[in-house]
Design a protein around this motif. Structure first.
Motif: not given
Length: 69
Positions: A11, A15, A39, A42-43, A46-47, A51, A53-54, A57-58
């Motif tokens: 991630l 990212y 972060i 949030m595994y 997020y997984h 990706i 969407n993660a 969110d980040i």
């Protein structure tokens, strides 16, 4: 290395690539804003989703912290 840690590294790298930045700089930013652990934790969410969407969110998490800084 745990699955959770492997995903976190993935991630972080993806990212950083998405932001056109160095992963080290991203991690330093997350550490500065005290969001790295959040972060990482949030595994579960997020997984299982896209990706991107993660990433979004980040971005929100970091923007909130940056506004307070």
């Amino acid at each position: 290395m745990s699955k959770k840690m492997k995903f976190f590294v993935y991630l972080l790298e993806k990212y950083a690539e998405w932001k056109n930045e160095n992963a080290k700089n991203i991690l330093e930013k997350w550490d500065k804003f005290l969001v790295t652990e959040k972060i990482f934790d949030m595994y579960e969410m997020y997984h299982i989703e896209a990706i991107e969407n993660a990433f979004e969110d980040i971005e929100l998490i970091c923007a909130e912290k940056e506004a307070l800084d």
